[in-house]
Design an enzyme around this catalytic site. Structure first.
Site, PDB file in Angstrom:
ATOM      1  N   GLY A  15       0.833  -1.212   0.000  1.00 42.20           N
ATOM      2  CA  GLY A  15       0.000   0.000   0.000  1.00 42.20           C
ATOM      3  C   GLY A  15       0.860   1.251   0.000  1.00 42.20           C
ATOM      4  O   GLY A  15       0.671   2.163  -0.826  1.00 42.20           O
ATOM      5  N   ALA A  16       1.809   1.297   0.924  1.00 40.52           N
ATOM      6  CA  ALA A  16       2.664   2.493   1.047  1.00 40.52           C
ATOM      7  C   ALA A  16       3.498   2.706  -0.214  1.00 40.52           C
ATOM      8  O   ALA A  16       3.678   3.843  -0.670  1.00 40.52           O
ATOM      9  CB  ALA A  16       3.563   2.356   2.277  1.00 40.52           C
ATOM     10  N   THR A  52       0.566  -7.992 -14.913  1.00 37.68           N
ATOM     11  CA  THR A  52       1.956  -7.543 -15.012  1.00 37.68           C
ATOM     12  C   THR A  52       2.828  -8.771 -15.261  1.00 37.68           C
ATOM     13  O   THR A  52       2.654  -9.806 -14.621  1.00 37.68           O
ATOM     14  CB  THR A  52       2.393  -6.786 -13.744  1.00 37.68           C
ATOM     15  OG1 THR A  52       2.200  -7.637 -12.610  1.00 37.68           O
ATOM     16  CG2 THR A  52       1.591  -5.507 -13.539  1.00 37.68           C
ATOM     17  N   LEU A  53       3.745  -8.635 -16.220  1.00 36.88           N
ATOM     18  CA  LEU A  53       4.533  -9.796 -16.665  1.00 36.88           C
ATOM     19  C   LEU A  53       6.030  -9.587 -16.445  1.00 36.88           C
ATOM     20  O   LEU A  53       6.839 -10.186 -17.154  1.00 36.88           O
ATOM     21  CB  LEU A  53       4.269 -10.051 -18.154  1.00 36.88           C
ATOM     22  CG  LEU A  53       2.814 -10.289 -18.584  1.00 36.88           C
ATOM     23  CD1 LEU A  53       2.684 -10.283 -20.097  1.00 36.88           C
ATOM     24  CD2 LEU A  53       2.309 -11.617 -18.029  1.00 36.88           C
ATOM     25  N   ASP A 106      17.092  -4.857  -8.558  1.00 34.69           N
ATOM     26  CA  ASP A 106      16.189  -5.301  -7.496  1.00 34.69           C
ATOM     27  C   ASP A 106      14.740  -5.063  -7.969  1.00 34.69           C
ATOM     28  O   ASP A 106      14.363  -3.917  -8.219  1.00 34.69           O
ATOM     29  CB  ASP A 106      16.491  -4.496  -6.221  1.00 34.69           C
ATOM     30  CG  ASP A 106      15.631  -4.894  -5.028  1.00 34.69           C
ATOM     31  OD1 ASP A 106      14.730  -5.733  -5.194  1.00 34.69           O
ATOM     32  OD2 ASP A 106      15.874  -4.361  -3.930  1.00 34.69           O
ATOM     33  N   THR A 151      12.064  -5.588  -6.205  1.00 29.39           N
ATOM     34  CA  THR A 151      11.140  -5.343  -5.088  1.00 29.39           C
ATOM     35  C   THR A 151      10.385  -4.033  -5.314  1.00 29.39           C
ATOM     36  O   THR A 151      11.002  -2.983  -5.497  1.00 29.39           O
ATOM     37  CB  THR A 151      11.917  -5.265  -3.747  1.00 29.39           C
ATOM     38  OG1 THR A 151      12.767  -6.395  -3.649  1.00 29.39           O
ATOM     39  CG2 THR A 151      10.966  -5.216  -2.561  1.00 29.39           C
ATOM     40  N   ASP A 208       4.394  -2.415  -7.530  1.00 29.68           N
ATOM     41  CA  ASP A 208       3.747  -1.292  -6.837  1.00 29.68           C
ATOM     42  C   ASP A 208       3.992   0.016  -7.593  1.00 29.68           C
ATOM     43  O   ASP A 208       3.107   0.867  -7.671  1.00 29.68           O
ATOM     44  CB  ASP A 208       4.293  -1.172  -5.407  1.00 29.68           C
ATOM     45  CG  ASP A 208       4.025  -2.424  -4.594  1.00 29.68           C
ATOM     46  OD1 ASP A 208       2.979  -3.064  -4.826  1.00 29.68           O
ATOM     47  OD2 ASP A 208       4.863  -2.777  -3.742  1.00 29.68           O
TER      48      ASP A 208
HETATM   49  O1  RIB Z   1       5.557  -5.330  -3.266  1.00 25.40           O
HETATM   50  C1  RIB Z   1       6.730  -5.162  -2.521  1.00 25.40           C
HETATM   51  C2  RIB Z   1       6.396  -5.032  -1.079  1.00 25.40           C
HETATM   52  O2  RIB Z   1       5.798  -6.227  -0.660  1.00 25.40           O
HETATM   53  C3  RIB Z   1       7.580  -4.832  -0.158  1.00 25.40           C
HETATM   54  O3  RIB Z   1       7.906  -3.499   0.055  1.00 25.40           O
HETATM   55  C4  RIB Z   1       7.136  -5.552   1.105  1.00 25.40           C
HETATM   56  O4  RIB Z   1       6.871  -4.700   2.169  1.00 25.40           O
HETATM   57  C5  RIB Z   1       5.898  -6.354   0.726  1.00 25.40           C
HETATM   58  O5  RIB Z   1       4.779  -5.775   1.236  1.00 25.40           O
END
Ligand code: RIB
Length: 311
Positions: free
Chosen positions: A41-42, A219-220, A245, A247, A251
């Site tokens: 969310g954040a 999303t692929l 990365d 990660t 989002d």
């Molecule tokens: O989508 C990535 C996020 O998933 C990370 O920041 C982690 O906190 C998890 O929620």
């Protein structure tokens, strides 16, 4: 441009960079480690704000130092945070990022699962002013359902559900979702009881559209994204970048898509913008720190254009 509201998770991410993921029973040494603000969310809120959106976050953090870090990370990019309450311990994640930039994530929800209906009702005046409401699934299922129900009664507020992490979604709720955004793993999970693995993407997407969702976006990763509605099916390719990365790349995509939609772009244009924003995000470490601002976005593509022109 109207407001984008996000009801969702805030986590503090403990990220280890490893060469390969550990096997069962194996102990491995990390090459690097850092702690950084995250939570689906954040991250989506930060992405939408950095890329120029007018953003409000609704959620819960712990009464600990990490809670303050997470609120500060949102506030400094202009996200309105007065609807983030404090209770218990902040949500945490333990992330391994391998040498290809891929990750595995384990999350401990903490305060994210303490969000109540009363917290949501308190944010109602802000939700009423929103043109898009983003939700993910790191908060309790009944809260996601209540919020979707509530938003369906608000004039002009479209719900974008990022069904991550995957879990069963009830049919009544799914009909009220305007746009569903999932990755391939989540799509597989949502359609597995009805569409066989071999049947391919189109059948799986059609299964979801037939449930009443207006738009589905898959999303692929490095293959881009697919957009599907009852009248359109289109693959939008990714940009070629070297991933450090991944990660928070999904989002970034979602926050960027919401901003582009709130600025009046059509779905394909909005996805092209989102694909570009997430391509920049994967070139850097961490979730929120890697998300580009609108200025960085413009500079990145200006530089790319100039270098291909000079070649
Ligand atoms: O989508 C990535 C996020 O998933 C990370 O920041 C982690 O906190 C998890 O929620």
């Amino acid at each position: 441009m109207r407001k984008i509201s996000i009801v969702g998770s805030l986590n503090i991410d403990f990220i280890s960079n490893v060469f390969d993921f550990p096997k069962v029973g194996e102990t491995i040494r990390a090459m690097d480690f850092h702690i950084s603000p995250g939570g689906k969310g954040a991250n989506q809120a930060v992405a939408a704000a950095k890329l120029g959106g007018h953003v409000e976050m609704i959620g819960k953090v712990g009464k600990d130092k990490y809670g303050d870090v997470l609120i500060e990370s949102l506030a400094k990019v202009g996200v309105k945070t007065q609807n983030i309450k404090k209770e218990g311990d902040t949500g945490k994640t333990f992330i391994n990022v391998n040498h290809k930039g891929d990750n595995t994530i384990t999350y401990v929800p903490g305060a994210n699962e303490e969000i109540t209906k009363e917290d949501i009702n308190a944010s109602l005046p802000d939700l009423r002013e929103s043109s898009y409401l983003l939700l993910q699934q790191e908060i309790q299922e009944e809260i996601v359902e209540d919020v979707i129900d509530l938003a369906s009664g608000l004039n002009g507020c479209k719900v974008i559900l990022n069904a991550a992490p995957a879990r069963v979604i009830n049919d009544k709720i799914i009909r009220e979702v305007h746009t569903l955004i999932v990755n391939e793993v989540e799509l597989e999970f949502l359609s597995k009881d009805y569409v066989s693995e071999e049947q391919g993407l189109v059948s799986k997407v059609n299964y979801l559209l037939n449930k009443g969702i207006k738009k589905v976006i898959i999303t692929l990763g490095d293959k881009g994204a697919v957009f599907a509605s009852s009248s359109e099916y289109k693959h939008i390719p990714a940009l070629t970048v070297s991933a450090t990365d991944t990660t928070g790349a999904g989002d970034t995509f979602i926050g960027a898509y919401a901003v582009a939609k709130s600025e009046g772009l059509n779905d394909i244009e909005a996805i092209e913008f989102a694909v570009k924003a997430s391509a920049i995000a994967v070139t850097k470490h961490g979730a929120q720190p890697a998300i580009p601002t609108r200025k960085e976005f413009k500079a990145f593509f200006k530089e790319k254009e100039e270098s291909s022109f000079n070649r």
